[in-house]
Design a protein around this motif. Structure first.
Motif, PDB file in Angstrom:
ATOM      1  N   PRO A 111      70.516  27.131   3.392  1.00 34.78           N
ATOM      2  CA  PRO A 111      71.654  27.445   2.514  1.00 34.78           C
ATOM      3  C   PRO A 111      71.306  28.470   1.430  1.00 34.78           C
ATOM      4  CG  PRO A 111      71.481  25.086   2.861  1.00 34.78           C
ATOM      5  CD  PRO A 111      70.246  25.690   3.445  1.00 34.78           C
ATOM      6  N   TRP A 112      70.093  28.384   0.882  1.00 31.75           N
ATOM      7  CA  TRP A 112      69.719  29.330  -0.178  1.00 31.75           C
ATOM      8  C   TRP A 112      69.595  30.736   0.387  1.00 31.75           C
ATOM      9  CZ3 TRP A 112      66.001  32.878  -1.414  1.00 31.75           C
ATOM     10  CH2 TRP A 112      65.954  33.299  -2.748  1.00 31.75           C
ATOM     11  N   ASP A 113      68.864  30.881   1.491  1.00 28.87           N
ATOM     12  CA  ASP A 113      68.691  32.206   2.081  1.00 28.87           C
ATOM     13  C   ASP A 113      70.021  32.773   2.561  1.00 28.87           C
ATOM     14  OD1 ASP A 113      65.709  32.788   2.162  1.00 28.87           O
ATOM     15  OD2 ASP A 113      65.747  30.816   3.081  1.00 28.87           O
ATOM     16  N   ALA A 114      70.891  31.912   3.043  1.00 27.26           N
ATOM     17  CA  ALA A 114      72.163  32.383   3.600  1.00 27.26           C
ATOM     18  C   ALA A 114      73.077  32.992   2.547  1.00 27.26           C
ATOM     19  CB  ALA A 114      72.875  31.229   4.311  1.00 27.26           C
ATOM     20  N   ARG A 115      72.961  32.562   1.297  1.00 31.46           N
ATOM     21  CA  ARG A 115      73.889  33.051   0.276  1.00 31.46           C
ATOM     22  C   ARG A 115      73.346  34.238  -0.519  1.00 31.46           C
ATOM     23  NH1 ARG A 115      72.707  28.058  -3.244  1.00 31.46           N
ATOM     24  NH2 ARG A 115      71.415  28.874  -4.940  1.00 31.46           N
ATOM     25  N   GLN A 116      72.133  34.671  -0.206  1.00 23.64           N
ATOM     26  CA  GLN A 116      71.554  35.785  -0.959  1.00 23.64           C
ATOM     27  C   GLN A 116      72.224  37.111  -0.601  1.00 23.64           C
ATOM     28  OE1 GLN A 116      69.514  35.041  -3.526  1.00 23.64           O
ATOM     29  NE2 GLN A 116      70.000  32.985  -2.746  1.00 23.64           N
ATOM     30  N   THR A 117      72.246  38.021  -1.574  1.00 20.75           N
ATOM     31  CA  THR A 117      72.786  39.365  -1.402  1.00 20.75           C
ATOM     32  C   THR A 117      71.763  40.380  -1.877  1.00 20.75           C
ATOM     33  OG1 THR A 117      73.741  39.454  -3.632  1.00 20.75           O
ATOM     34  CG2 THR A 117      75.102  38.460  -1.878  1.00 20.75           C
ATOM     35  N   HIS A 118      72.055  41.653  -1.625  1.00 22.46           N
ATOM     36  CA  HIS A 118      71.167  42.693  -2.144  1.00 22.46           C
ATOM     37  C   HIS A 118      71.039  42.559  -3.661  1.00 22.46           C
ATOM     38  CE1 HIS A 118      70.711  44.750   1.612  1.00 22.46           C
ATOM     39  NE2 HIS A 118      71.989  45.064   1.716  1.00 22.46           N
ATOM     40  N   ALA A 119      72.150  42.287  -4.321  1.00 17.47           N
ATOM     41  CA  ALA A 119      72.139  42.205  -5.779  1.00 17.47           C
ATOM     42  C   ALA A 119      71.334  41.006  -6.268  1.00 17.47           C
ATOM     43  CB  ALA A 119      73.575  42.122  -6.306  1.00 17.47           C
ATOM     44  N   SER A 120      71.480  39.860  -5.622  1.00 21.64           N
ATOM     45  CA  SER A 120      70.758  38.669  -6.088  1.00 21.64           C
ATOM     46  C   SER A 120      69.258  38.793  -5.859  1.00 21.64           C
ATOM     47  CB  SER A 120      71.301  37.417  -5.376  1.00 21.64           C
ATOM     48  OG  SER A 120      70.969  37.422  -3.995  1.00 21.64           O
ATOM     49  N   LEU A 121      68.867  39.579  -4.858  1.00 30.22           N
ATOM     50  CA  LEU A 121      67.441  39.762  -4.568  1.00 30.22           C
ATOM     51  C   LEU A 121      66.828  40.928  -5.335  1.00 30.22           C
ATOM     52  CD1 LEU A 121      67.405  39.286  -0.675  1.00 30.22           C
ATOM     53  CD2 LEU A 121      66.621  37.653  -2.389  1.00 30.22           C
ATOM     54  N   ALA A 122      67.674  41.722  -5.984  1.00 28.39           N
ATOM     55  CA  ALA A 122      67.176  42.936  -6.645  1.00 28.39           C
ATOM     56  C   ALA A 122      66.025  42.688  -7.611  1.00 28.39           C
ATOM     57  CB  ALA A 122      68.332  43.645  -7.354  1.00 28.39           C
ATOM     58  N   PRO A 123      66.063  41.634  -8.453  1.00 29.05           N
ATOM     59  CA  PRO A 123      64.930  41.427  -9.370  1.00 29.05           C
ATOM     60  C   PRO A 123      63.593  41.272  -8.660  1.00 29.05           C
ATOM     61  CG  PRO A 123      66.806  40.083 -10.021  1.00 29.05           C
ATOM     62  CD  PRO A 123      67.145  40.656  -8.683  1.00 29.05           C
ATOM     63  N   HIS A 124      63.631  40.718  -7.446  1.00 32.64           N
ATOM     64  CA  HIS A 124      62.368  40.513  -6.716  1.00 32.64           C
ATOM     65  C   HIS A 124      61.767  41.828  -6.249  1.00 32.64           C
ATOM     66  CE1 HIS A 124      63.077  36.210  -6.779  1.00 32.64           C
ATOM     67  NE2 HIS A 124      64.286  36.412  -6.306  1.00 32.64           N
ATOM     68  N   LEU A 125      62.605  42.865  -6.099  1.00 28.40           N
ATOM     69  CA  LEU A 125      62.073  44.163  -5.711  1.00 28.40           C
ATOM     70  C   LEU A 125      61.149  44.730  -6.778  1.00 28.40           C
ATOM     71  CD1 LEU A 125      65.192  45.918  -4.125  1.00 28.40           C
ATOM     72  CD2 LEU A 125      63.134  45.139  -2.945  1.00 28.40           C
ATOM     73  N   LEU A 126      61.350  44.308  -8.024  1.00 29.33           N
ATOM     74  CA  LEU A 126      60.454  44.698  -9.106  1.00 29.33           C
ATOM     75  C   LEU A 126      59.320  43.699  -9.291  1.00 29.33           C
ATOM     76  CD1 LEU A 126      62.925  45.949 -11.870  1.00 29.33           C
ATOM     77  CD2 LEU A 126      61.303  47.324 -10.581  1.00 29.33           C
ATOM     78  N   GLU A 127      59.663  42.414  -9.244  1.00 28.53           N
ATOM     79  CA  GLU A 127      58.680  41.383  -9.570  1.00 28.53           C
ATOM     80  C   GLU A 127      57.561  41.296  -8.539  1.00 28.53           C
ATOM     81  OE1 GLU A 127      61.032  37.903  -9.831  1.00 28.53           O
ATOM     82  OE2 GLU A 127      62.157  38.573 -11.586  1.00 28.53           O
ATOM     83  N   GLU A 128      57.905  41.336  -7.260  1.00 25.67           N
ATOM     84  CA  GLU A 128      56.875  41.117  -6.233  1.00 25.67           C
ATOM     85  C   GLU A 128      55.812  42.213  -6.214  1.00 25.67           C
ATOM     86  OE1 GLU A 128      56.563  38.386  -5.073  1.00 25.67           O
ATOM     87  OE2 GLU A 128      58.528  37.426  -4.993  1.00 25.67           O
ATOM     88  N   PRO A 129      56.160  43.502  -6.328  1.00 25.96           N
ATOM     89  CA  PRO A 129      55.092  44.511  -6.398  1.00 25.96           C
ATOM     90  C   PRO A 129      54.189  44.344  -7.615  1.00 25.96           C
ATOM     91  CG  PRO A 129      57.169  45.534  -5.787  1.00 25.96           C
ATOM     92  CD  PRO A 129      57.489  44.128  -6.181  1.00 25.96           C
ATOM     93  N   TYR A 130      54.768  43.912  -8.753  1.00 25.54           N
ATOM     94  CA  TYR A 130      53.934  43.678  -9.934  1.00 25.54           C
ATOM     95  C   TYR A 130      52.941  42.544  -9.682  1.00 25.54           C
ATOM     96  CZ  TYR A 130      56.542  46.810 -13.001  1.00 25.54           C
ATOM     97  OH  TYR A 130      57.089  47.907 -13.593  1.00 25.54           O
ATOM     98  N   GLU A 131      53.398  41.495  -9.009  1.00 22.95           N
ATOM     99  CA  GLU A 131      52.491  40.383  -8.706  1.00 22.95           C
ATOM    100  C   GLU A 131      51.396  40.826  -7.748  1.00 22.95           C
ATOM    101  OE1 GLU A 131      54.660  36.956  -7.466  1.00 22.95           O
ATOM    102  OE2 GLU A 131      55.934  36.922  -9.245  1.00 22.95           O
ATOM    103  N   ALA A 132      51.740  41.702  -6.805  1.00 21.95           N
ATOM    104  CA  ALA A 132      50.723  42.234  -5.894  1.00 21.95           C
ATOM    105  C   ALA A 132      49.708  43.081  -6.651  1.00 21.95           C
ATOM    106  CB  ALA A 132      51.387  43.055  -4.783  1.00 21.95           C
ATOM    107  N   LEU A 133      50.200  43.883  -7.588  1.00 23.78           N
ATOM    108  CA  LEU A 133      49.301  44.710  -8.396  1.00 23.78           C
ATOM    109  C   LEU A 133      48.367  43.841  -9.236  1.00 23.78           C
ATOM    110  CD1 LEU A 133      48.398  47.453  -9.452  1.00 23.78           C
ATOM    111  CD2 LEU A 133      50.281  47.358 -11.104  1.00 23.78           C
TER     112      LEU A 133
END
Length: 343
Positions: A111-133
């Motif tokens: 249910p959580w994955d099914a309701r996600q959108t580009h907009a709701s996932l947008a913060p992770h596009l910034l956060e995940e690379p920082y965590e990798a760095l």
């Protein structure tokens, strides 16, 4: 003699090695797990088989050469006295298919994955690379590997969401991969097109020229290559969503490679666009107004930046926002200079 024939679930059924087919054709008995993906291939090849439970294999592996095809995927158990034969093996990158399949299932069943959108996932596009760095800087290679997986997940997740659109804007993870492969091939003619280079500097020059041609072609397709605000710029494509310090550095690197005069970095307003301005002009910084040239060691530069942050804090200003504003001002100045140069 029992032969355990291991196969990969990521390789199409029937694509087995020649030794695997020889073992199957010469076997006195072929044992397979129920629902094995190789069953249609065995039927097409005219090879008889017996569907058995894994627990019964050893008791049935008697009398001549017996081949057992366990369920593909996990490392199969090899009974004492048996031999392991790998009938198919994964190519590099094959596990990426598992990620795509897993994401497809999560999108439907979670249910959580099914309701996600580009907009709701947008913060992770910034956060995940920082965590990798951060993991990279820590020196923990296992953590770095895991964080890179989180970065990769964002690509697959967004691709899965995009694939669901029916408005003509849909794209898939294959479209993403196809696009980056085409770009890499296009920008590496010394590898894929027989262009000769003398070293890394030639590669960089070719890369920059190819990018400029791509931007010109894009502008022509949009019908705005004749000038004006939408005319192609050396700074096109610089993402303003990145942190301000990285943004300022990327803007200045791009501009320098394109021959934009260095004095524009002073951001002191109109530098005289009607006058001839050359690139490579030395910029005089505040630190050079003292008794001598500044120390440009990494420690000194870091301290100077840190002090500027403190100065902004004391003044009640946000250094990130101030630097972003300066970056916007620099962008405007460069585009004015480019329009002047084209005139």
């Amino acid at each position: 003699m029992l032969t355990v024939l291991a196969t990969s679930p990521r390789v199409a059924p029937g694509l087995l090695s020649w030794p695997a087919w020889q073992a199957l054709r010469s076997a006195s008995s072929v044992l397979v797990s129920a629902g094995h993906p190789q069953l249609p291939a065995l039927d097409d090849a005219g090879i008889g088989y017996q569907v058995v439970d894994d627990a019964d294999v050893e008791s049935l592996a008697v009398g001549g050469a017996v081949v057992w095809l366990p369920e593909p995927g996990a490392e199969p158990p090899v009974p004492a006295g048996a031999q392991l034969l790998r009938g198919s093996a994964d190519l590099p990158g094959a596990r990426f298919l598992d990620l795509v399949a897993t994401m497809d299932r999560l999108r439907v069943e979670c249910p959580w994955d099914a309701r996600q959108t580009h907009a709701s996932l947008a913060p992770h596009l910034l956060e995940e690379p920082y965590e990798a760095l951060e993991a990279l800087e820590s020196g923990d290679e296992q953590a770095f590997c895991e964080e890179l997986g989180d970065v990769l997940l964002q690509v697959v997740f967004h691709a899965r969401i995009a694939a669901e659109r029916d408005d003509g804007t849909a794209f898939t993870v294959d479209d993403i991969a196809d696009g980056i492969v085409a770009k890499l091939v296009r920008r590496h003619p010394h590898v894929f097109a027989g262009v000769t280079v003398s070293g890394a500097e030639d590669v960089k020059r070719n890369w920059d020229e190819i990018k400029r041609e791509e931007k010109r072609a894009l502008a022509e397709r949009r019908g705005d290559a004749t000038g004006g605000p939408a005319a192609p710029s050396a700074l096109d494509g610089v993402p303003f969503g990145q942190p301000a310090l990285a943004l300022a550095a990327q803007l200045q690197r791009r501009a320098a490679r394109a021959g934009v005069p260095d004095q524009l970095t002073r951001l002191d307003g109109d530098v005289g666009f009607d006058e001839p301005v050359t690139s490579g002009t030395q910029v005089t910084s505040a630190a050079e107004t003292g008794s001598g040239a500044p120390d440009t060691s990494s420690a000194d530069i870091g301290r100077e930046l840190f002090r500027l942050v403190a100065k902004a804090r004391v003044a009640g200003r946000d250094p990130e926002m101030e630097l972003r504003a300066a970056a916007r001002q620099y962008l405007d100045l460069v585009r004015r200079w480019e329009r002047s140069a084209r005139a």
